[in-house]
Design a protein around this motif. Sequence first.
Motif, PDB file in Angstrom:
ATOM      1  N   GLY A  15     -10.200   3.888   6.852  1.00 21.62           N
ATOM      2  CA  GLY A  15      -9.095   4.841   7.164  1.00 21.62           C
ATOM      3  C   GLY A  15      -8.416   5.032   5.885  1.00 21.62           C
ATOM      4  O   GLY A  15      -8.285   4.581   4.906  1.00 21.62           O
ATOM      5  N   THR A  16      -7.168   6.191   6.285  1.00 21.23           N
ATOM      6  CA  THR A  16      -6.462   6.471   5.035  1.00 21.23           C
ATOM      7  C   THR A  16      -5.000   6.360   5.757  1.00 21.23           C
ATOM      8  O   THR A  16      -4.742   6.768   6.801  1.00 21.23           O
ATOM      9  CB  THR A  16      -6.585   8.084   4.765  1.00 21.23           C
ATOM     10  N   ILE A  17      -3.908   5.669   4.789  1.00 21.36           N
ATOM     11  CA  ILE A  17      -2.601   5.267   5.393  1.00 21.36           C
ATOM     12  C   ILE A  17      -1.846   6.767   5.331  1.00 21.36           C
ATOM     13  O   ILE A  17      -2.047   7.431   4.367  1.00 21.36           O
ATOM     14  CB  ILE A  17      -2.048   4.430   4.263  1.00 21.36           C
ATOM     15  N   ILE A  18      -1.446   7.215   6.611  1.00 20.68           N
ATOM     16  CA  ILE A  18      -0.778   8.389   6.573  1.00 20.68           C
ATOM     17  C   ILE A  18       0.897   8.140   6.553  1.00 20.68           C
ATOM     18  O   ILE A  18       1.456   8.987   6.439  1.00 20.68           O
ATOM     19  CB  ILE A  18      -1.177   9.145   7.838  1.00 20.68           C
ATOM     20  N   PHE A  66       0.855  -1.137   0.158  1.00 25.77           N
ATOM     21  CA  PHE A  66       0.186   0.041   0.016  1.00 25.77           C
ATOM     22  C   PHE A  66       0.769   1.121  -0.002  1.00 25.77           C
ATOM     23  O   PHE A  66       2.213   1.113   0.247  1.00 25.77           O
ATOM     24  CB  PHE A  66      -0.957   0.152   1.389  1.00 25.77           C
ATOM     25  N   GLU A  67       0.271   2.260  -0.317  1.00 28.62           N
ATOM     26  CA  GLU A  67       0.941   3.604  -0.169  1.00 28.62           C
ATOM     27  C   GLU A  67       0.143   4.594   0.484  1.00 28.62           C
ATOM     28  O   GLU A  67      -1.046   4.683   0.924  1.00 28.62           O
ATOM     29  CB  GLU A  67       1.074   4.019  -1.671  1.00 28.62           C
ATOM     30  N   ARG A  68       0.793   5.389   0.938  1.00 28.70           N
ATOM     31  CA  ARG A  68       0.245   6.674   1.445  1.00 28.70           C
ATOM     32  C   ARG A  68      -0.953   7.287   0.788  1.00 28.70           C
ATOM     33  O   ARG A  68      -0.584   7.661  -0.306  1.00 28.70           O
ATOM     34  CB  ARG A  68       1.421   7.757   1.871  1.00 28.70           C
ATOM     35  N   GLY A  69      -1.792   7.810   1.468  1.00 34.09           N
ATOM     36  CA  GLY A  69      -3.024   8.075   0.863  1.00 34.09           C
ATOM     37  C   GLY A  69      -3.772   7.058   0.501  1.00 34.09           C
ATOM     38  O   GLY A  69      -5.036   7.376   0.116  1.00 34.09           O
ATOM     39  N   ASP A  70      -3.626   5.711   0.375  1.00 34.13           N
ATOM     40  CA  ASP A  70      -4.562   4.697   0.073  1.00 34.13           C
ATOM     41  C   ASP A  70      -5.820   4.700   1.170  1.00 34.13           C
ATOM     42  O   ASP A  70      -5.385   4.749   2.396  1.00 34.13           O
ATOM     43  CB  ASP A  70      -4.074   3.386  -0.043  1.00 34.13           C
ATOM     44  N   HIS A  71      -6.718   4.374   0.720  1.00 37.17           N
ATOM     45  CA  HIS A  71      -8.162   4.196   1.334  1.00 37.17           C
ATOM     46  C   HIS A  71      -8.198   2.814   1.924  1.00 37.17           C
ATOM     47  O   HIS A  71      -8.406   2.063   1.001  1.00 37.17           O
ATOM     48  CB  HIS A  71      -9.221   4.966   1.053  1.00 37.17           C
ATOM     49  N   VAL A  72      -8.164   2.285   2.867  1.00 37.35           N
ATOM     50  CA  VAL A  72      -8.223   0.821   3.346  1.00 37.35           C
ATOM     51  C   VAL A  72      -9.189   0.562   4.475  1.00 37.35           C
ATOM     52  O   VAL A  72      -9.627   1.375   5.040  1.00 37.35           O
ATOM     53  CB  VAL A  72      -7.092   0.391   3.933  1.00 37.35           C
ATOM     54  N   ILE A 108      -2.583   4.329  10.124  1.00 34.04           N
ATOM     55  CA  ILE A 108      -3.765   4.592   9.428  1.00 34.04           C
ATOM     56  C   ILE A 108      -4.292   5.445  10.385  1.00 34.04           C
ATOM     57  O   ILE A 108      -4.486   5.225  11.427  1.00 34.04           O
ATOM     58  CB  ILE A 108      -4.506   3.163   8.951  1.00 34.04           C
ATOM     59  N   GLN A 109      -4.996   6.444   9.665  1.00 31.90           N
ATOM     60  CA  GLN A 109      -5.978   7.310  10.652  1.00 31.90           C
ATOM     61  C   GLN A 109      -7.601   7.160  10.283  1.00 31.90           C
ATOM     62  O   GLN A 109      -7.956   6.948   8.951  1.00 31.90           O
ATOM     63  CB  GLN A 109      -5.724   8.756  10.453  1.00 31.90           C
ATOM     64  N   SER A 110      -8.139   6.712  11.252  1.00 27.41           N
ATOM     65  CA  SER A 110      -9.717   6.468  10.802  1.00 27.41           C
ATOM     66  C   SER A 110     -10.457   7.394  10.395  1.00 27.41           C
ATOM     67  O   SER A 110     -10.137   8.556  10.504  1.00 27.41           O
ATOM     68  CB  SER A 110     -10.229   5.832  12.413  1.00 27.41           C
ATOM     69  N   ASP A 111     -11.162   6.937   9.396  1.00 29.58           N
ATOM     70  CA  ASP A 111     -12.199   7.962   8.804  1.00 29.58           C
ATOM     71  C   ASP A 111     -13.387   8.771   9.771  1.00 29.58           C
ATOM     72  O   ASP A 111     -13.682   9.984   9.598  1.00 29.58           O
ATOM     73  CB  ASP A 111     -13.078   7.371   7.683  1.00 29.58           C
TER      74      ASP A 111
END
Length: 76
Positions: A23-26, A6-12, A51-54
């Motif tokens: 969330g989004t990978i930070i 995965f990359e920074r910014g990916d929604h997982v 990852i930061q939760s949505d």
Amino acid sequence: MRACRFERGDHVSWNSEAGRVRGTIIRVVTSPIRFKGYTVHASPEEPQYEIQSDLTDHIAMHKGSALRKLASRRKR
């Protein structure tokens, strides 16, 4: 079984005690670090993902094998 990359910014999404979380990978972590009092055994071959939760400000750290990539979100 090789984990997904995965990359920074990916929604997982991932499973938690409260159910499925999104969330989004930070940050992509590729070396051992301390996170919330624990040692995260990350490496370039087996990165872990911050990852930061949505829905909340909660930050989690997970291996790629625990994550599922979601469709890209477009920011307006």
